[in-house]
Design an enzyme around this catalytic site. Structure first.
Site, PDB file in Angstrom:
ATOM      1  N   LYS A  65       0.857  -1.194   0.000  1.00  0.00           N
ATOM      2  CA  LYS A  65       0.000   0.000   0.000  1.00  0.00           C
ATOM      3  C   LYS A  65       0.888   1.236   0.000  1.00  0.00           C
ATOM      4  CE  LYS A  65      -4.287   0.948   2.489  1.00  0.00           C
ATOM      5  NZ  LYS A  65      -4.897   0.782   3.806  1.00  0.00           N
TER       6      LYS A  65
HETATM    7  C1  E4P Z   1      -8.220   1.808   3.904  1.00  0.00           C
HETATM    8  O1  E4P Z   1      -7.530   0.911   3.468  1.00  0.00           O
HETATM    9  C2  E4P Z   1      -8.056   2.427   5.217  1.00  0.00           C
HETATM   10  O2  E4P Z   1      -7.344   1.542   6.041  1.00  0.00           O
HETATM   11  C3  E4P Z   1      -9.338   2.709   5.940  1.00  0.00           C
HETATM   12  O3  E4P Z   1     -10.481   2.294   5.219  1.00  0.00           O
HETATM   13  C4  E4P Z   1      -9.410   4.068   6.541  1.00  0.00           C
HETATM   14  O4  E4P Z   1     -10.632   4.196   7.210  1.00  0.00           O
HETATM   15  P1  E4P Z   1     -10.897   5.319   8.328  1.00  0.00           P
HETATM   16  O5  E4P Z   1     -11.223   6.601   7.633  1.00  0.00           O
HETATM   17  O6  E4P Z   1     -12.075   4.787   9.081  1.00  0.00           O
HETATM   18  O7  E4P Z   1      -9.648   5.402   9.167  1.00  0.00           O
END
Ligand code: E4P
Length: 218
Positions: free
Chosen positions: A83
């Site tokens: 990522k």
């Molecule tokens: C995506 O891969 C992120 O880890 C995640 O969906 C972020 O979500 P949040 O806005 O609830 O932290």
């Protein structure tokens, strides 16, 4: 539609994997910090607990270090998706890693133009954050619709739309209606999809009537 779970909690992941309905996992540095565990240890365990892609995020912000981190993470298991953030260095890293055959999830996407860049950089997944846009009174689902429509115009784009920052079951259903490929879902929201009061009520009535028959299936 594929369901990923958005957590680094191995207990939750194993429980959800047991349902047979889990297609992958996403993590981020905040979720790793919340787990309180060693990054490499937890990512290795997760990659063994599920067959599908497991997103592990780089921590550097410059290209050289990001690429080195991405290669190290990709070496943990075949199902790791590296990522990277949607920055200039992140997309350059995406291009290099995807050229090596590594799956890349480009994260922190907040516009359709950013999603186009990620597709051109060879990303396997683009992660638009719905909840964080809604939090600032913008239209998270509008972004998903826009990206799905734009990608559909270019069949050569193979990047999957991975709806992230999901807050409720409604976000999942709307994403499915728009044809998004993947939803990454917090565990509590994923479990809530199973629930309906009429299912509970109907089952209680069926069980009570079945008891009256005095029969048994086995
Ligand atoms: C995506 O891969 C992120 O880890 C995640 O969906 C972020 O979500 P949040 O806005 O609830 O932290």
């Amino acid at each position: 539609m594929k369901f990923f779970v958005d957590t680094a909690d191995i207990g939750e992941i194993r429980e959800l994997a047991d349902t047979g309905l889990l297609d992958g996992v996403t993590t981020n540095p905040s979720l790793i910090a919340k787990s309180g565990r060693d990054f490499f240890e937890v990512i290795t365990e997760i990659s063994q607990a599920v067959e599908g892609p497991v997103s592990a995020e780089v921590a550097a912000t410059d290209f050289d270090t990001m690429l080195a981190e991405g290669r190290k993470l990709a070496g943990i298991a075949d199902n790791i998706a590296v990522k990277v953030p949607l920055t200039r260095a992140g997309l350059k890293t995406c291009k290099a890693l995807s050229g090596d055959g590594v799956k890349v999830n480009v994260t922190l996407c907040f516009s359709a133009n950013q999603a186009i860049l990620a597709a051109k950089a060879g990303a396997s997944f683009i992660s638009p954050f719905v909840g964080r846009l809604d939090d600032i009174a913008m239209d998270g689902m509008g972004l998903i619709e826009d990206i799905c429509n734009v990608y559909a115009n270019y069949p050569k784009f193979t990047t999957e739309v991975l709806v992230a920052s999901i807050r409720s079951p409604k976000d999942i259903l709307e994403s499915a209606r728009m044809g998004a490929d993947v939803a990454t879902i917090p565990p509590n929201v994923l479990w809530s999809l199973f629930e309906h009061p009429l299912t509970d009520k109907g089952l209680a009535a069926f069980l009570s009537d079945w008891k009256k028959t005095g029969q048994s299936i086995l």
